[in-house]
Design an enzyme around this catalytic site. Sequence first.
Site, PDB file in Angstrom:
ATOM      1  N   SER A  88      60.379  20.121 -69.025  1.00 56.52           N
ATOM      2  CA  SER A  88      61.016  20.063 -67.716  1.00 56.52           C
ATOM      3  C   SER A  88      61.565  21.438 -67.327  1.00 56.52           C
ATOM      4  O   SER A  88      60.799  22.400 -67.273  1.00 56.52           O
ATOM      5  CB  SER A  88      62.102  18.981 -67.724  1.00 56.52           C
ATOM      6  N   LEU A  89      62.863  21.577 -67.075  1.00 55.67           N
ATOM      7  CA  LEU A  89      63.425  22.897 -66.783  1.00 55.67           C
ATOM      8  C   LEU A  89      63.057  23.899 -67.870  1.00 55.67           C
ATOM      9  O   LEU A  89      62.838  25.084 -67.596  1.00 55.67           O
ATOM     10  CB  LEU A  89      64.949  22.801 -66.656  1.00 55.67           C
ATOM     11  N   ASP A 207      55.197  10.345 -63.593  1.00 56.20           N
ATOM     12  CA  ASP A 207      56.487  11.002 -63.394  1.00 56.20           C
ATOM     13  C   ASP A 207      56.931  10.915 -61.942  1.00 56.20           C
ATOM     14  O   ASP A 207      56.209  11.337 -61.035  1.00 56.20           O
ATOM     15  CB  ASP A 207      56.360  12.472 -63.817  1.00 56.20           C
ATOM     16  N   HIS A 234      58.899  10.701 -66.687  1.00 58.67           N
ATOM     17  CA  HIS A 234      59.447  12.003 -67.070  1.00 58.67           C
ATOM     18  C   HIS A 234      59.952  12.011 -68.511  1.00 58.67           C
ATOM     19  O   HIS A 234      59.885  13.043 -69.188  1.00 58.67           O
ATOM     20  CB  HIS A 234      60.584  12.385 -66.115  1.00 58.67           C
TER      21      HIS A 234
END
Length: 266
Positions: A88-89, A207, A234
């Site tokens: 993710s990030l 997601d 996710h």
Amino acid sequence: MNEQYSYTIEGSGPGLLLAHGAGGGIEANFGPLMADLRGTHTVVGPDLPGAGATPRSASPLDLDTVADTLVATAVGAGVERFTVLGYSLGTAVAVRAATRHPDRVEGLVLTAGFARPDHRTRLTLGLWRELLDGDRTLLARFATLVAAGAPTLEALSTEELTARLRAAEGFVPEGSPEQVDLAASVDTRDDLPRITVPTLVVATTLDRLVPPEASRELAEGIPGAEYAEVGSGHLIADEAPDAWLSLVRDFLDRHDRARVGGGRNG
């Protein structure tokens, strides 16, 4: 690069640096993979500011500093070179680390990630950020709705869903606001063509927070990147850990053998 994050280090072998997601943590984002990965790699798991034992930042986070500090943490732990597994990030952090520290980063695995948030993701992150300052029950409902894949969510009994929401209420790292703000601001599109290390991009096709199109943008922008898909929301570590681990393990094994044999890392 003297500053470091709090971290865990496990296992032995080639270096593997973890970069977790906004509002997450090493155990939450990578826990089901750890036992296998530490069997073959020295795994460094730093906590971003306000997660785990790393103090919360008193100022907004910026991607360069986070990437530099993540790398400094691995080096400070005695791991000089490493593949970065970003989630993710953490994929944006990994990409920036690779372009700022090409002497350290040997490979990338980018999962459920993005070069920059599209409008839907930015709107979702904005709602998440506002809810962090409000009612935790509402925050838990929102986070569960957007982070869980529909099949996983619908398979839960009423009791299981209630327990999941209660757990989500209780897991809100104090640095989540700064981490979510960072996620909403990143843009690594100019970094992508400059990446020269072997890269695997893993899209989570169910997601609702970061769409698979964002992973495809990553793969298309990085020269020679491999691309794979997992049918997951996710929260891939929760929904499809075995499928994720299989892809990560195959990538690591192939490129570790190439380095040992003196072959091309690609």
